[in-house]
Motif scaffolding. Sequence first.
Motif, mmCIF file in Angstrom:
data_model
loop_
_atom_site.group_PDB
_atom_site.id
_atom_site.type_symbol
_atom_site.label_atom_id
_atom_site.label_comp_id
_atom_site.label_asym_id
_atom_site.label_seq_id
_atom_site.Cartn_x
_atom_site.Cartn_y
_atom_site.Cartn_z
ATOM 1 N N SER A 58 3.234 -3.392 -3.058
ATOM 2 C CA SER A 58 2.214 -2.337 -3.192
ATOM 3 C C SER A 58 2.749 -1.167 -3.981
ATOM 4 O O SER A 58 2.048 -0.183 -4.174
ATOM 5 N N CYS A 59 3.987 -1.257 -4.461
ATOM 6 C CA CYS A 59 4.594 -0.153 -5.211
ATOM 7 C C CYS A 59 4.692 -0.459 -6.695
ATOM 8 O O CYS A 59 5.568 0.037 -7.389
ATOM 9 N N SER A 60 3.875 -1.322 -7.212
ATOM 10 C CA SER A 60 3.936 -1.662 -8.638
ATOM 11 C C SER A 60 3.522 -0.463 -9.453
ATOM 12 O O SER A 60 2.736 0.371 -9.002
ATOM 13 N N PRO A 61 4.033 -0.349 -10.693
ATOM 14 C CA PRO A 61 3.704 0.787 -11.551
ATOM 15 C C PRO A 61 2.215 0.871 -11.817
ATOM 16 O O PRO A 61 1.685 1.955 -12.016
ATOM 17 N N ASN A 62 1.517 -0.280 -11.854
ATOM 18 C CA ASN A 62 0.079 -0.253 -12.120
ATOM 19 C C ASN A 62 -0.677 0.420 -10.987
ATOM 20 O O ASN A 62 -1.720 0.999 -11.197
ATOM 21 N N ARG A 63 -0.178 0.335 -9.789
ATOM 22 C CA ARG A 63 -0.894 0.884 -8.625
ATOM 23 C C ARG A 63 -0.597 2.355 -8.413
ATOM 24 O O ARG A 63 -1.305 3.025 -7.699
ATOM 25 N N VAL A 64 0.489 2.904 -8.999
ATOM 26 C CA VAL A 64 0.857 4.311 -8.797
ATOM 27 C C VAL A 64 -0.243 5.222 -9.307
ATOM 28 O O VAL A 64 -0.563 6.232 -8.712
ATOM 29 N N SER A 65 -0.887 4.859 -10.402
ATOM 30 C CA SER A 65 -1.920 5.720 -10.965
ATOM 31 C C SER A 65 -3.185 5.729 -10.114
ATOM 32 O O SER A 65 -4.034 6.582 -10.302
ATOM 33 N N ASN A 66 -3.321 4.780 -9.171
ATOM 34 C CA ASN A 66 -4.523 4.736 -8.342
ATOM 35 C C ASN A 66 -4.440 5.666 -7.125
ATOM 36 O O ASN A 66 -5.423 5.868 -6.451
ATOM 37 N N HIS A 67 -3.266 6.204 -6.855
ATOM 38 C CA HIS A 67 -3.115 7.054 -5.658
ATOM 39 C C HIS A 67 -3.715 8.421 -5.898
ATOM 40 O O HIS A 67 -3.666 8.960 -6.994
ATOM 41 N N LYS A 68 -4.264 9.028 -4.823
ATOM 42 C CA LYS A 68 -4.817 10.371 -4.919
ATOM 43 C C LYS A 68 -3.680 11.382 -4.900
ATOM 44 O O LYS A 68 -2.604 11.106 -4.391
ATOM 45 N N ASP A 69 -3.947 12.581 -5.395
ATOM 46 C CA ASP A 69 -2.974 13.661 -5.318
ATOM 47 C C ASP A 69 -2.861 14.082 -3.848
ATOM 48 O O ASP A 69 -3.871 14.303 -3.184
ATOM 49 N N PHE A 70 -1.660 14.211 -3.339
ATOM 50 C CA PHE A 70 -1.476 14.551 -1.917
ATOM 51 C C PHE A 70 -1.541 16.056 -1.726
ATOM 52 O O PHE A 70 -0.923 16.813 -2.458
ATOM 53 N N SER A 71 -2.281 16.467 -0.739
ATOM 54 C CA SER A 71 -2.372 17.885 -0.399
ATOM 55 C C SER A 71 -2.712 17.991 1.080
ATOM 56 O O SER A 71 -2.986 17.003 1.741
ATOM 57 N N LEU A 72 -2.755 19.197 1.556
ATOM 58 C CA LEU A 72 -3.088 19.437 2.962
ATOM 59 C C LEU A 72 -4.483 20.017 3.099
ATOM 60 O O LEU A 72 -4.748 20.789 3.991
ATOM 61 N N SER A 112 6.468 20.060 12.829
ATOM 62 C CA SER A 112 6.576 18.955 11.872
ATOM 63 C C SER A 112 6.102 19.353 10.482
ATOM 64 O O SER A 112 6.306 18.612 9.519
ATOM 65 N N ARG A 113 5.461 20.462 10.332
ATOM 66 C CA ARG A 113 4.864 20.887 9.065
ATOM 67 C C ARG A 113 5.875 20.955 7.910
ATOM 68 O O ARG A 113 5.596 20.436 6.826
ATOM 69 N N PRO A 114 7.060 21.559 8.098
ATOM 70 C CA PRO A 114 7.999 21.601 6.958
ATOM 71 C C PRO A 114 8.375 20.200 6.477
ATOM 72 O O PRO A 114 8.470 19.967 5.264
ATOM 73 N N LEU A 115 8.573 19.272 7.388
ATOM 74 C CA LEU A 115 8.913 17.905 7.002
ATOM 75 C C LEU A 115 7.764 17.268 6.222
ATOM 76 O O LEU A 115 7.982 16.625 5.184
ATOM 77 N N LEU A 116 6.525 17.479 6.716
ATOM 78 C CA LEU A 116 5.355 16.923 6.016
ATOM 79 C C LEU A 116 5.198 17.556 4.633
ATOM 80 O O LEU A 116 4.901 16.860 3.648
#
Length: 181
Positions: free
Chosen positions: A148-162, A110-114
């Motif tokens: 939950s997908c408003s533009p104001n909330r996008v900046s609150n998400h953390k950077d995704f990494s593994l 599943s790693r490539p998909l993730l």
Amino acid sequence: MSSPSPVQIREANAHLAALHRRVAELEQRLEAAEKTVREQAESLIRKDEQLRAATQEITEAKDREISYLHEKLCQSEETIQKFQHTVKEKDALIGQLQHRCQLLDNICKSRPLLDKMLSHMAEAERMGPVVDLGETAINSSLTDGESSCSPNRVSNHKDFSLSEDDMDDQELDGVVFGTTV
């Protein structure tokens, strides 16, 4: 009665002397035979005693050997029981490790998909907020239902990494992705 003649007396004396010699010779032979029989009997008694002693020693040695072998057998059976217990424990451990290995194989598949999904999410995050062309129109359309997908909330998400820190985060364990009607 008449007395015997001197010739007859001499013959009788010679015959008696020969008879005495023969009797003495037979007595010597008898004595020698008895001596031989007695010696043989004593020899047989000694040999019998020696054989009894040897038989006793062999019996005692056999009994000691049987006792030793019985003790070794008991020790071997205990060792076998320990080894069987160890084998059962190892088999259980192998079963657990095989299950974990299967899980890791599934994760690796599943790693490539993730990775692809995370790269898309990172790309979406790098794009930044949407330009303020019709923010008021968008906000008024959202008053009917919050998203939950408003533009104001996008900046609150953390950077995704593994990274390991993100993998330890247990907040996402209960989230189910899907569509609602």
